[in-house]
Write a protein that holds these residues in place. Structure first.
Motif, short mmCIF file in Angstrom:
data_model
loop_
_atom_site.label_atom_id
_atom_site.label_comp_id
_atom_site.label_asym_id
_atom_site.label_seq_id
_atom_site.Cartn_x
_atom_site.Cartn_y
_atom_site.Cartn_z
N SER A 26 4.89 -1.58 15.67
CA SER A 26 4.59 -3.09 16.02
C SER A 26 3.97 -3.83 14.75
O SER A 26 4.43 -5.02 14.53
N ASN A 27 3.35 -3.23 13.93
CA ASN A 27 2.82 -3.60 12.66
C ASN A 27 3.92 -3.94 11.82
O ASN A 27 3.87 -5.06 10.79
N LEU A 28 4.80 -3.09 11.54
CA LEU A 28 6.08 -3.27 10.74
C LEU A 28 6.91 -4.55 11.24
O LEU A 28 7.43 -5.56 10.45
N ILE A 29 7.07 -4.87 12.48
CA ILE A 29 7.77 -5.81 12.82
C ILE A 29 7.20 -7.18 12.53
O ILE A 29 7.52 -8.22 12.05
N ASP A 30 5.64 -7.25 12.70
CA ASP A 30 4.91 -8.37 12.39
C ASP A 30 5.13 -8.71 10.79
O ASP A 30 5.19 -9.75 10.65
N MET A 31 5.01 -7.48 10.05
CA MET A 31 5.21 -7.99 8.72
C MET A 31 6.74 -8.74 8.39
O MET A 31 6.76 -9.45 7.58
N ALA A 32 7.56 -7.79 8.89
CA ALA A 32 8.98 -8.24 8.57
C ALA A 32 9.23 -9.78 9.14
O ALA A 32 10.05 -10.56 8.47
N ASN A 50 1.76 -16.65 4.26
CA ASN A 50 2.42 -15.43 4.85
C ASN A 50 2.17 -14.18 4.10
O ASN A 50 1.98 -13.24 4.40
N ALA A 51 2.24 -14.43 2.57
CA ALA A 51 2.06 -13.31 1.58
C ALA A 51 0.59 -12.73 1.93
O ALA A 51 0.46 -11.45 2.01
N LYS A 52 -0.24 -13.60 1.95
CA LYS A 52 -1.84 -12.88 2.54
C LYS A 52 -1.75 -12.18 3.71
O LYS A 52 -2.36 -11.18 3.82
N GLN A 53 -1.05 -12.90 4.96
CA GLN A 53 -0.98 -12.16 5.99
C GLN A 53 -0.35 -10.76 5.77
O GLN A 53 -0.66 -9.77 6.67
N ILE A 54 0.77 -10.79 5.29
CA ILE A 54 1.42 -9.44 5.02
C ILE A 54 0.61 -8.64 4.35
O ILE A 54 0.52 -7.37 4.77
N GLU A 55 -0.10 -8.93 3.36
CA GLU A 55 -1.02 -8.23 2.85
C GLU A 55 -2.02 -7.39 3.79
O GLU A 55 -2.55 -6.20 3.71
N ASP A 56 -2.74 -8.26 4.72
CA ASP A 56 -3.56 -7.92 5.56
C ASP A 56 -3.09 -6.95 6.43
O ASP A 56 -3.66 -5.91 7.02
N LEU A 57 -1.74 -7.03 7.00
CA LEU A 57 -1.08 -6.06 7.77
C LEU A 57 -0.86 -4.79 7.18
O LEU A 57 -0.77 -3.60 7.93
N SER A 90 3.70 8.87 7.22
CA SER A 90 4.22 8.73 5.83
C SER A 90 5.26 7.58 5.65
O SER A 90 5.37 6.67 4.85
N SER A 91 6.40 8.10 6.34
CA SER A 91 7.52 7.26 6.22
C SER A 91 7.20 5.82 6.74
O SER A 91 7.82 4.97 6.30
N LEU A 92 6.70 5.58 7.69
CA LEU A 92 6.21 4.37 8.20
C LEU A 92 5.43 3.64 7.54
O LEU A 92 5.40 2.46 7.04
N ASP A 93 4.47 4.24 6.63
CA ASP A 93 3.74 3.52 5.77
C ASP A 93 4.42 3.22 4.58
O ASP A 93 4.12 1.98 3.83
N ASP A 94 5.49 3.81 4.18
CA ASP A 94 6.35 3.46 3.14
C ASP A 94 7.00 2.38 3.25
O ASP A 94 6.95 1.30 2.55
N VAL A 95 7.58 1.97 4.80
CA VAL A 95 8.28 0.83 5.03
C VAL A 95 7.27 -0.55 4.74
O VAL A 95 7.69 -1.28 4.03
N ALA A 96 5.98 0.02 5.18
CA ALA A 96 4.86 -1.46 5.12
C ALA A 96 4.68 -1.43 3.75
O ALA A 96 4.54 -2.95 3.22
N ASP A 97 4.75 -0.70 2.79
CA ASP A 97 4.30 -0.69 1.47
C ASP A 97 5.46 -1.52 0.72
O ASP A 97 5.31 -2.30 -0.22
N PHE A 98 6.80 -1.36 1.02
CA PHE A 98 7.85 -1.98 0.38
C PHE A 98 7.93 -3.29 1.09
O PHE A 98 8.61 -4.45 0.33
N ILE A 99 7.77 -3.77 2.19
CA ILE A 99 7.68 -5.23 2.84
C ILE A 99 6.66 -5.78 2.06
O ILE A 99 6.69 -7.10 1.68
N HIS A 100 5.55 -5.31 2.01
CA HIS A 100 4.47 -5.96 1.22
C HIS A 100 4.81 -6.27 -0.31
O HIS A 100 4.67 -7.25 -0.90
N GLY A 101 5.43 -5.12 -0.85
CA GLY A 101 5.86 -5.12 -2.06
C GLY A 101 6.78 -6.38 -2.34
O GLY A 101 6.63 -7.18 -3.41
N LEU A 190 15.03 -8.33 -4.67
CA LEU A 190 16.06 -7.84 -4.05
C LEU A 190 16.05 -6.18 -3.81
O LEU A 190 16.19 -5.35 -2.74
N SER A 191 15.64 -5.73 -4.91
CA SER A 191 15.39 -4.30 -4.81
C SER A 191 14.43 -3.60 -4.19
O SER A 191 14.48 -2.73 -3.46
N ALA A 192 13.13 -4.46 -4.11
CA ALA A 192 11.92 -4.11 -2.89
C ALA A 192 12.52 -4.03 -1.62
O ALA A 192 11.97 -3.28 -0.84
#
Length: 215
Positions: A26-32, A50-57, A90-101, A190-192
């Protein structure tokens, strides 16, 4: 009693891991959604917010991952292999990292006019995270294996579309963009984004591995 029977016996009683995985999805959807909103917004202040909210998420996602690891250390019985629980977290955490990135690069590089390719990529990221969350929700009831498999197939399809958009967009940058700084900025963003969809595919691969082991 077979191992599968033992597995099925314990899965419905799990009160720790599945809720945490569902929170992560659910957190990934909110970030996306926030990333998508930023790309379609013309308000710089809104993008910064939004960038700040994404960082918080993203930090929230880190906390969920940490909690999963703590539960692994405290619980002898787990709903499926400990290695798979670790890999899924770990894989879910990676998705969050790259959305944040991606959001971070847009903000740091001051990308004022996101390209159409960026908007299409963020649409695909949201679609992929929705399929990820759906598959994870179904994971607690392995009677619905077809639903999980269907979500995994859709995630793979989204990732293929993202690859195509990324390759085409980068080719056009090299052909038409005359400002080297803008070219680097756009390519990095685009790469991120493309990496985020790759990481969603990694989640799908872990889920498929879990299904094979517990079918």
């Amino acid at each position: 009693m077979s191992l599968n029977s033992i597995f099925q016996y314990f899965v419905p009683k799990d009160k720790k891991f599945f809720p945490l995985f569902e929170q992560a999805g659910s957190n990934l959807i909110d970030m996306a959604k926030l990333l998508q909103e930023s790309l379609y917004s013309t308000d710089p202040a809104k993008r910064t917010q939004n960038a700040k909210q994404i960082e918080d998420l993203e930090h929230k996602g880190d906390n969920i991952t940490h909690q999963i690891h703590l539960e692994l250390g405290k619980n002898f019985i787990t709903p499926f292999d400990r290695e798979d629980i670790h890999a899924l977290a770990s894989s879910l955490d990676d998705v969050a990292d790259f959305i944040h990135g991606a959001a971070n690069r847009i903000e740091l590089y001051k990308v004022a006019n996101p390209s159409q390719a960026m908007k299409e990529m963020t649409d695909l990221i949201l679609e992929a995270t929705e399929h990820v969350a759906k598959a994870i929700f179904e994971l607690k009831d392995l009677k619905n294996i077809r639903n999980i498999t269907d979500s995994c197939v859709r995630i793979n399809s989204v990732e293929n579309k993202a690859d195509y958009i990324f390759d085409k967009a980068v080719a056009e940058l090299f052909e038409y963009e005359k400002d080297a700084i803008n070219l680097i900025k756009f390519k990095e963003v685009l790469s991120a984004m493309e990496d985020a969809t790759d990481k969603c595919e990694d989640v799908a691969n872990v889920l498929e591995s879990i299904l094979v082991k517990n079918a």
